[in-house]
Design a protein around this motif. Structure first.
Motif, PDB file in Angstrom:
ATOM      1  N   PRO A 124      -1.538   4.226   6.198  1.00 53.22           N
ATOM      2  CA  PRO A 124      -0.794   3.696   7.334  1.00 53.22           C
ATOM      3  C   PRO A 124       0.702   3.946   7.195  1.00 53.22           C
ATOM      4  CG  PRO A 124      -2.331   2.066   6.498  1.00 53.22           C
ATOM      5  CD  PRO A 124      -2.339   3.194   5.528  1.00 53.22           C
TER       6      PRO A 124
ATOM      7  N   GLY B 300      -4.388   0.700  10.723  1.00 51.04           N
ATOM      8  CA  GLY B 300      -3.107   0.528  10.053  1.00 51.04           C
ATOM      9  C   GLY B 300      -1.910   0.622  10.987  1.00 51.04           C
ATOM     10  N   THR B 302       1.114  -0.194  13.284  1.00 51.42           N
ATOM     11  CA  THR B 302       2.023  -1.326  13.292  1.00 51.42           C
ATOM     12  C   THR B 302       2.813  -1.394  14.589  1.00 51.42           C
ATOM     13  OG1 THR B 302       2.335  -0.780  10.989  1.00 51.42           O
ATOM     14  CG2 THR B 302       3.693  -2.529  11.870  1.00 51.42           C
ATOM     15  N   ALA B 328      -0.966  -4.970   9.115  1.00 48.96           N
ATOM     16  CA  ALA B 328       0.146  -4.030   9.082  1.00 48.96           C
ATOM     17  C   ALA B 328       1.438  -4.712   9.532  1.00 48.96           C
ATOM     18  CB  ALA B 328      -0.160  -2.825   9.962  1.00 48.96           C
TER      19      ALA B 328
END
Lengths: 314, 382
Positions: A124, B300, B302, B328
């Protein structure tokens, strides 16, 4: 019901029977497909609606007091510069990795490397940002100090930021983040190189690098360019890494000091507290970003698709 | 391929043609890569000496040694095999270097996340508590040793599950039906071509723009005050997820052999039942693995959630009202806005633990996708 229709009118039997299930199912499929088109239109329409107040407002009321254009251009510049640096850094490395996988590594190792690259793509962006700020940026400070001392006469290397949280750091992290997409597109096209071209080059006595230069690279170049543009599109829209790493400020040519800002990071930092006209401003900035990435992506797709037509593969 | 030869023939020309895929039959080639390996070891030793004894910065020592290595490789191979071989070896070194360039940050990142996050990810407080009522004073007390560690990511874990789950619920039917349309109905028509093109374009929508879109849409419907809710985040994620689902599913449906469809249709099975009973089950493993990868891609995220949902300190089960937090966003806000600016350590530990959890989830999803694709793959002749 179908039976009665079929027995009464014999010629009608040649027509396909329309069942309720088929109509519903086909309708749902078509509906979903059209919904996607509507979504894309919706993105543009809603952003324009919500951005209107900022676009039509009195220039004095916009942040900076000189109208939307002068508010947004440093952001656009920061975004484009940051992404371009990332692209320039990432492309040679990505092409190298793609060549490593397609032409240098043992075949079994190639699959493992593919997984590693996928992993890199899956991490991420917020994690990349945290790593970039906590670990990577401090490591770069000695380099920035050296650049300032030795190459300080170039305007790009002015006073070095002690924290390392600069636009160059953000660009390098972005470069790592866009590596996977450029690598995977390049690897695809390199693997499609006609085997006979490669063998012909080798048979003429070419070294491996000469074979790559004369057979693989010319064939794969449009794919590499397309993959690079896709990576650029990704870098333009990347938010969290820049938002965390960069310590933003007004526009400056000094890429190793704090300063500059990108559109996505600006939105992420200020949106949670924004209201009223400021909100419209940020959405308008988002609209600008949308237009830029759309243009880059259309161009990239055009290149990749054009290549697909004459590749002769498959 | 067409110049394939019988390796058992003793003819010397055939023996040469045999190794066309690997070694280049060239009069200027050196017989071995040994010099490069020796030079590499030498350069490494040089870097260590520069680092330890001459007190150079490790990075500078490695960079200097690498440059020296490149020069040495070029010169040695030039004398051994001529300039062409030298360039070949130089490029080989650079290609290997590129590979190291990609792996180093990944290792450093994974190591950092593991080292910083491992301490708190197993702590019960982190897993079962929310941030409700936790203040900087609690953190201060914890660091001074006068209080327990409290405040965790329970609400963020629940929020991640709800938002990602909703996004999956929205995007899987839309994505699958679109893929079915593209493969089974539209195929080569004009609409199908346009949709395929725009799905590609949609892949490139920046995640934050998706978030802005969801916010704009929901503030248009519910008013600007009530716009931030879990569903808005799910819509934003769905915008990012749909293209991935469509492309993956389309690819999977396309490799279902046409004979299967024709056999079913020839038996008088309606088209929709053919799709449901024959095409989808055949492609099931690929579809499932594609959807898993799509989930891994958005879990993930954000930026869109920061914009569309906001940030909540407490637990919120209701996706239709008020802000929520996902892992996240939790990691981001703990990292950039520690509870107590003076005592950042506990907040940073929370952030890293959340990051580690995210990385673990993403890696697990990726492995799961591979496993599904491998284990339940239809048995084809290949």
């Amino acid at each position: 019901m179908n039976d009665s229709v079929a027995t009464e009118q014999r010629p009608a039997r040649t027509k396909p029977v329309r069942r309720v299930g088929d109509i519903v199912f086909g309708g749902a499929s078509l509906g979903s497909a059209v919904l996607i088109l509507l979504t894309l239109v919706g993105v543009a329409v809603f952003l324009v609606i919500k951005a209107m107040p900022a676009l039509t407002a009195d220039p004095a009321e916009i942040s900076g007091g000189k109208g939307f254009f002068s508010y947004v251009w440093p952001l656009v510049f920061g975004t484009v510069v940051c992404s371009l640096i990332a692209m320039v850094l990432a492309t040679p490395v990505a092409v190298g990795i793609a060549l490593f996988v397609s032409h240098y590594s043992p075949r079994r190792l190639g699959a493992g490397i593919g997984f590693v690259i996928d992993l890199l793509a899956a991490v991420p962006s917020v994690v990349f940002g945290m790593w970039g700020m906590a670990v990577f940026a401090p490591k770069l400070f000695p380099l920035y100090g050296w650049l300032e001392d030795n190459l300080g006469f170039i305007p790009l290397f002015g006073e070095a930021s002690a924290s390392g949280r600069t636009i160059l750091t953000a660009s390098i992290v972005l470069a790592v983040m866009i590596l996977p997409i450029i690598t995977s597109v390049s690897r695809e096209v390199f693997l499609q190189t006609p085997r006979l071209h490669e063998e012909a080059a080798l048979a003429l006595g070419a070294t491996r690098w000469e074979m790559i230069r004369t057979a693989v690279l010319p064939f794969g170049m449009p794919g590499v360019v397309g993959g690079t543009m896709l990576g650029l599109g990704r870098a333009l829209g990347e938010t969290m890494a820049v938002a965390i790493i960069l310590s933003p400020n007004v526009f400056t040519w000094n890429f190793i000091g704090s300063g500059n800002q990108t559109i996505p990071a600006e939105i992420a930092l200020h949106f949670p507290e924004a209201s009223g006209l400021r909100l419209a401003e940020l959405i308008a900035a988002g609209l600008v970003l949308f237009v830029i990435t759309l243009a880059v992506n259309l161009f990239a797709r055009w290149i990749v698709d054009r290549r697909a037509e004459f590749s002769g593969a498959n | 391929m067409s110049i394939q030869t019988d390796p058992h023939q003793g003819d010397i020309h055939h023996a040469r043609l045999d190794d066309y895929s690997g070694v280049v039959p060239s009069p200027v080639r050196p017989t071995t890569g040994r010099p490069a390996q020796l030079l590499g070891l030498g350069a490494l030793a040089l870097a260590v000496v520069g680092w330890q004894i001459f007190d150079l910065h490790l990075g500078a020592a490695l960079a200097g040694a690498f440059v020296l290595y490149l020069v040495a490789v070029y010169l040695v191979y030039r004398s051994l095999g001529g300039p062409r071989v030298a360039v070949d070896q130089l490029m080989r070194a650079l290609v290997y270097f590129a590979f190291v360039c990609a792996v180093l940050p990944l290792i450093s990142l994974l190591w950092t996340v593991l080292a910083e996050g491992a301490a708190k990810i197993v702590s019960p407080a982190f897993l079962t508590q929310t941030m409700n009522g936790v203040t900087g004073l609690h953190d201060q007390a914890y660091v001074e040793g006068t209080g327990p560690f409290i405040g965790g990511a329970y609400h963020a874990i629940i929020g991640t599950l709800i938002v990602t789950g909703l996004a999956t619920l929205i995007s899987v039917p839309i994505g699958m039906f679109t893929a079915i349309y593209l493969v089974e109905y539209g195929n080569k028509g004009r609409l199908a071509r346009w949709i395929r093109f725009f799905v590609d374009v949609m892949t490139g929508i920046p995640s934050i723009v998706a978030g802005l879109f969801a916010f704009a849409l929901f503030s248009q419907i519910f008013g600007i005050r009530d716009a931030k809710m879990g569903l808005a985040g799910a819509v934003a994620l769905a915008v990012l997820m749909i293209p991935t689902v469509v492309r993956n599913s389309e690819e999977m449906l396309r490799i279902v052999p046409n004979e299967l469809r024709e056999a079913a249709l020839a038996l008088g099975v309606p088209k929709w039942r053919t799709v449901v009973k024959v095409v989808l089950p055949t492609a099931a493993s690929g579809l499932a693995s594609g959807i898993t990868l799509a989930i891994a891609r958005v879990i993930g995220e954000t930026a869109p959630l920061l914009v569309a949902i906001g940030y909540a300190r407490g637990l919120n089960w209701n996706a239709f009202e008020n802000a929520m937090t996902t892992l996240a966003v939790y990691a981001y806000s703990m990292f950039t806005k520690p509870l107590s600016p003076a005592v950042r350590e506990p907040s940073l530990e929370r952030a890293w633990a959340a990051a580690l959890m995210l990385v673990l989830i993403v890696v697990a999803l990726n492995l799961l996708a591979r496993l599904i694709a491998k284990m339940f793959a239809p048995k084809t002749g290949r």
